[in-house]
Design a protein around this motif. Structure first.
Motif, mmCIF file in Angstrom:
data_model
loop_
_atom_site.group_PDB
_atom_site.id
_atom_site.type_symbol
_atom_site.label_atom_id
_atom_site.label_comp_id
_atom_site.label_asym_id
_atom_site.label_seq_id
_atom_site.Cartn_x
_atom_site.Cartn_y
_atom_site.Cartn_z
ATOM 1 N N SER A 17 0.830 -1.202 0.000
ATOM 2 C CA SER A 17 0.000 0.000 0.000
ATOM 3 C C SER A 17 0.868 1.258 0.000
ATOM 4 N N SER A 18 1.955 1.234 0.749
ATOM 5 C CA SER A 18 2.848 2.396 0.816
ATOM 6 C C SER A 18 3.557 2.650 -0.515
ATOM 7 N N TYR A 19 3.592 1.644 -1.387
ATOM 8 C CA TYR A 19 4.192 1.790 -2.717
ATOM 9 C C TYR A 19 3.120 1.893 -3.808
ATOM 10 N N ASN A 20 1.909 2.270 -3.414
ATOM 11 C CA ASN A 20 0.802 2.554 -4.339
ATOM 12 C C ASN A 20 0.290 1.345 -5.116
ATOM 13 N N PHE A 21 0.373 0.166 -4.533
ATOM 14 C CA PHE A 21 -0.281 -1.006 -5.109
ATOM 15 C C PHE A 21 -1.763 -0.925 -4.753
ATOM 16 N N ASP A 22 -2.608 -1.438 -5.645
ATOM 17 C CA ASP A 22 -4.054 -1.423 -5.451
ATOM 18 C C ASP A 22 -4.585 -2.842 -5.331
ATOM 19 N N ASN A 23 -5.840 -2.950 -4.926
ATOM 20 C CA ASN A 23 -6.535 -4.252 -4.886
ATOM 21 C C ASN A 23 -5.702 -5.329 -4.184
ATOM 22 N N ILE A 24 -5.175 -5.001 -3.038
ATOM 23 C CA ILE A 24 -4.331 -5.933 -2.280
ATOM 24 C C ILE A 24 -5.238 -6.970 -1.629
ATOM 25 N N THR A 25 -5.039 -8.233 -2.017
ATOM 26 C CA THR A 25 -5.911 -9.311 -1.562
ATOM 27 C C THR A 25 -5.077 -10.488 -1.073
ATOM 28 N N ARG A 26 -5.411 -10.983 0.093
ATOM 29 C CA ARG A 26 -4.774 -12.211 0.598
ATOM 30 C C ARG A 26 -5.500 -13.410 0.003
ATOM 31 N N THR A 27 -4.756 -14.419 -0.366
ATOM 32 C CA THR A 27 -5.342 -15.611 -0.970
ATOM 33 C C THR A 27 -5.654 -16.645 0.109
ATOM 34 N N SER A 28 -6.273 -17.744 -0.300
ATOM 35 C CA SER A 28 -6.577 -18.820 0.653
ATOM 36 C C SER A 28 -5.299 -19.584 0.992
ATOM 37 N N GLN A 29 -5.328 -20.336 2.055
ATOM 38 C CA GLN A 29 -4.144 -21.089 2.479
ATOM 39 C C GLN A 29 -3.757 -22.178 1.488
ATOM 40 N N PHE A 30 -4.636 -22.523 0.551
ATOM 41 C CA PHE A 30 -4.351 -23.574 -0.418
ATOM 42 C C PHE A 30 -3.798 -23.030 -1.728
ATOM 43 N N CYS A 31 -3.642 -21.731 -1.828
ATOM 44 C CA CYS A 31 -3.106 -21.095 -3.021
ATOM 45 C C CYS A 31 -1.575 -21.178 -2.996
ATOM 46 N N ARG A 32 -0.938 -21.144 -4.142
ATOM 47 C CA ARG A 32 0.520 -21.246 -4.231
ATOM 48 C C ARG A 32 1.219 -19.918 -3.957
ATOM 49 N N TRP A 33 0.472 -18.839 -3.782
ATOM 50 C CA TRP A 33 1.030 -17.550 -3.405
ATOM 51 C C TRP A 33 0.134 -16.947 -2.331
ATOM 52 N N ASP A 34 0.638 -15.916 -1.663
ATOM 53 C CA ASP A 34 -0.050 -15.373 -0.489
ATOM 54 C C ASP A 34 -0.874 -14.119 -0.755
ATOM 55 N N ILE A 35 -0.382 -13.265 -1.645
ATOM 56 C CA ILE A 35 -1.030 -11.975 -1.872
ATOM 57 C C ILE A 35 -1.068 -11.682 -3.376
ATOM 58 N N GLU A 36 -2.208 -11.131 -3.804
ATOM 59 C CA GLU A 36 -2.363 -10.625 -5.163
ATOM 60 C C GLU A 36 -2.575 -9.124 -5.064
ATOM 61 N N SER A 37 -2.087 -8.404 -6.067
ATOM 62 C CA SER A 37 -2.281 -6.965 -6.080
ATOM 63 C C SER A 37 -2.100 -6.463 -7.507
ATOM 64 N N THR A 38 -2.429 -5.198 -7.726
ATOM 65 C CA THR A 38 -2.173 -4.586 -9.022
ATOM 66 C C THR A 38 -1.323 -3.338 -8.836
ATOM 67 N N TYR A 39 -0.487 -3.100 -9.813
ATOM 68 C CA TYR A 39 0.336 -1.907 -9.836
ATOM 69 C C TYR A 39 0.285 -1.353 -11.254
ATOM 70 N N LYS A 40 -0.253 -0.163 -11.396
ATOM 71 C CA LYS A 40 -0.420 0.453 -12.720
ATOM 72 C C LYS A 40 -1.079 -0.526 -13.687
ATOM 73 N N ASN A 41 -2.162 -1.127 -13.249
ATOM 74 C CA ASN A 41 -2.987 -2.063 -14.035
ATOM 75 C C ASN A 41 -2.294 -3.382 -14.385
ATOM 76 N N THR A 42 -1.207 -3.701 -13.709
ATOM 77 C CA THR A 42 -0.522 -4.979 -13.911
ATOM 78 C C THR A 42 -0.741 -5.844 -12.676
ATOM 79 N N LYS A 43 -1.253 -7.041 -12.880
ATOM 80 C CA LYS A 43 -1.487 -7.950 -11.760
ATOM 81 C C LYS A 43 -0.163 -8.557 -11.303
ATOM 82 N N CYS A 44 0.036 -8.584 -9.993
ATOM 83 C CA CYS A 44 1.252 -9.120 -9.389
ATOM 84 C C CYS A 44 0.879 -10.145 -8.325
#
Length: 137
Positions: A17-44
């Motif tokens: 959030s401090s680096y201006n990422f948007d739509n910061i979402t935590r995933t479920s415990q069964f997902c292969r990654w922990d957090i999804e977010s977007t930065y300048k319309n790019t999903k990370c």
């Protein structure tokens, strides 16, 4: 010192959030990654681990298990490996950054089974360009 997953993921969500990422979402415990977010319309995607050591320890690296690396490599989005260290630093490293494979005996799980098993790890050097002081947030 980070106490649990909630604190680890909260700290990193605040960092994003401090680096201006948007739509910061935590995933479920069964997902292969922990957090999804977007930065300048790019999903990370972010795989976030806590390491109870200093960032400049003996190994001076950020690690991920090889099987997780292979699964993340299949994703069509930007993927980052994050290690949070207990000395106030964290690393945010692109999955495809310079790395090496290492064979190490590691704890089977972080929770209940302390048995050591041989694992293949992907090791990224903790270069300054990937290092952030999270106490500055």
């Amino acid at each position: 010192m980070i106490q649990d997953d909630e604190e680890r993921l909260g700290l990193f969500s605040n960092f994003l959030s401090s680096y201006n990422f948007d739509n910061i979402t935590r995933t479920s415990q069964f997902c292969r990654w922990d957090i999804e977010s977007t930065y300048k319309n790019t999903k990370c995607l972010f795989e976030v681990k806590y390491r109870p050591t200093n960032h400049d320890n003996y190994f001076n690296d950020t690690i991920i298990e090889y099987d997780k690396y292979l699964a993340l490599k299949q994703q069509p989005h930007k993927v980052y490996v994050v290690n949070i260290f207990n000395d106030g630093y964290l690393t945010v490293i692109p999955l495809e950054a310079e790395h090496e494979l290492q064979e190490k005996y590691c704890q089977k799980t972080n929770n209940w089974d302390r048995t050591k098993v041989k694992k293949t790890l992907v090791s990224y050097p903790n270069l300054d360009k990937y290092l952030y002081n999270y106490t500055d947030m």
